[in-house]
Design an enzyme around this catalytic site. Sequence first.
Site, PDB file in Angstrom:
ATOM      1  N   GLY A  12      14.962   3.880  10.280  1.00 36.75           N
ATOM      2  CA  GLY A  12      15.194   3.588   8.854  1.00 36.75           C
ATOM      3  C   GLY A  12      15.861   2.340   8.765  1.00 36.75           C
ATOM      4  O   GLY A  12      15.177   1.181   9.263  1.00 36.75           O
ATOM      5  N   MET A  32       3.160   3.849  -3.048  1.00 35.96           N
ATOM      6  CA  MET A  32       4.242   3.337  -3.911  1.00 35.96           C
ATOM      7  C   MET A  32       5.166   4.792  -3.995  1.00 35.96           C
ATOM      8  O   MET A  32       5.294   5.538  -4.965  1.00 35.96           O
ATOM      9  CB  MET A  32       3.972   3.176  -5.334  1.00 35.96           C
ATOM     10  CG  MET A  32       3.843   1.798  -5.310  1.00 35.96           C
ATOM     11  SD  MET A  32       5.117   0.889  -5.345  1.00 35.96           S
ATOM     12  CE  MET A  32       5.697   0.807  -7.169  1.00 35.96           C
ATOM     13  N   LYS A  67       8.867   8.557  17.528  1.00 39.81           N
ATOM     14  CA  LYS A  67       9.778   7.388  17.465  1.00 39.81           C
ATOM     15  C   LYS A  67      10.160   6.989  19.154  1.00 39.81           C
ATOM     16  O   LYS A  67      10.310   5.781  19.495  1.00 39.81           O
ATOM     17  CB  LYS A  67      11.129   7.508  16.774  1.00 39.81           C
ATOM     18  CG  LYS A  67      10.574   7.785  15.163  1.00 39.81           C
ATOM     19  CD  LYS A  67      11.761   8.388  14.517  1.00 39.81           C
ATOM     20  CE  LYS A  67      11.467   8.334  12.946  1.00 39.81           C
ATOM     21  NZ  LYS A  67      12.596   9.237  12.060  1.00 39.81           N
ATOM     22  N   LEU A  87       0.789  -1.188   0.049  1.00 37.97           N
ATOM     23  CA  LEU A  87       0.228  -0.091   0.151  1.00 37.97           C
ATOM     24  C   LEU A  87       1.080   1.238   0.119  1.00 37.97           C
ATOM     25  O   LEU A  87       1.556   1.638   1.196  1.00 37.97           O
ATOM     26  CB  LEU A  87      -1.076   0.012   1.322  1.00 37.97           C
ATOM     27  CG  LEU A  87      -1.698  -1.145   1.704  1.00 37.97           C
ATOM     28  CD1 LEU A  87      -2.562  -0.980   2.787  1.00 37.97           C
ATOM     29  CD2 LEU A  87      -2.421  -1.859   0.451  1.00 37.97           C
TER      30      LEU A  87
END
EC number: 1.1.1.3
Length: 436
Positions: free
Chosen positions: A137, A16, A208, A14
């Site tokens: 990441g 792009m 985060k 889901l």
Amino acid sequence: MTESSRRPIGVAVLGMGNVGTEVVRILHENAEDLTARVGAAIELRGVAVRDITRWRGVDASLVTDDPASLVVRDDVDIVVELIGGIDLPRSLIRTALEHGKSVVTANKALLADYTGELASAAADAKVDLYFEAAVAGAIPVIRPLMQSLAGDTVTRVAGIVNGTTNFILSAMDADGDDYDTVLAEAGRLGYAEADPTADVEGYDAAAKAAILASIAFHSRVTAADVHRQGISSITVDDLESAKKLDCTVKLLSICERFVDPDGRERISARVYPALVPLSHPLAGVGGAFNAVVVEAENAGRLMFYGQGAGGAPTASAVLGDLVMAARNKVHGGRGPLESTYASLPVAPIDDALTRYYVSMRVADRPGVLSAVAGEFSSRDVSISTVRQEGAGDDARLVVVTHRARDVALSDTIEALQDLDSVLSVSSVLRLEGTDE
């Protein structure tokens, strides 16, 4: 049963954008290796996008603008959510989980507030919810906290988890340019969004921090629990002053377990720019890189460093989760479940123990230092160093404290501003990475 005879694992992607495009690329380019690692082929069943008329580099028959229908298809086993935002992905992930699909997501904003809800849905459906890519990441942080350190007691997690702010502060430190100039350059280079608020005001880092604190301390922590302060007020003078103390300035996410004076164990979760000694490992993290330092009772200090953003690095973390979820589908296992048994309360910033760096313009006359020191002393704040710079109308007093409760330090700053001898408090920064 051989790998070639096992039923393929169907995957729906889901979104792009940069990350989604890289995920699809890696799935195609590394198909043979991924099959060997999983024990069955991973097959892309569909890709959901906002605009199906745009070329996406995948077979047109796989592209849809109806993600809700894609996540419930019988031939989809794993849903990879890379849309971003909260409301739509929250609905799609819940639907996928309720239909027995495992989910991989990189959505830190969603997880910071709804991990409990989504984790419960995954547990009820006996499927996996993985989110390594939501923090730092490509850097593996979530899995080490959940698995590698599962037998240890984590006491502190602190780090640089936002590449945009680290790029800005690193450039200001190296080149002497002001905040607005470097922010504009970050935008030109693609490090800062058109609206950089989430990064520079600390919202991204706070989300985060909430995720890291929840996992590290087995307690539910949301973004609203995290004290947040951004970097937009940092000046070149702050960085120059930091150099005089053999420090630099970094936006830190700090999560720690502590025992208050009443013997209660609590969590502190906070994000703010802070002075960091050059001797500390986080001080050398430059540019858009991220790093997280984990401290545990038995393992000691561990540091995780690498690229914290970008299409390919983040896709690497997504694929790691995808392989784990696919293996579990093939071999009948499940990943670790949410652990909230400790249920530790989150303390307000007032109760955090930290150090302050204070720079103030003062009247150049006898008794100033005594008056300033008296305000610190009256609140049981011990002074580590004090330095006067300049003279006359340009006299400045710089004070660095020992560790104290944040409320005592902030109350002292308010009192200093009311002193006749203090013309202005020009800069206040916390100091982290020391034991004093």
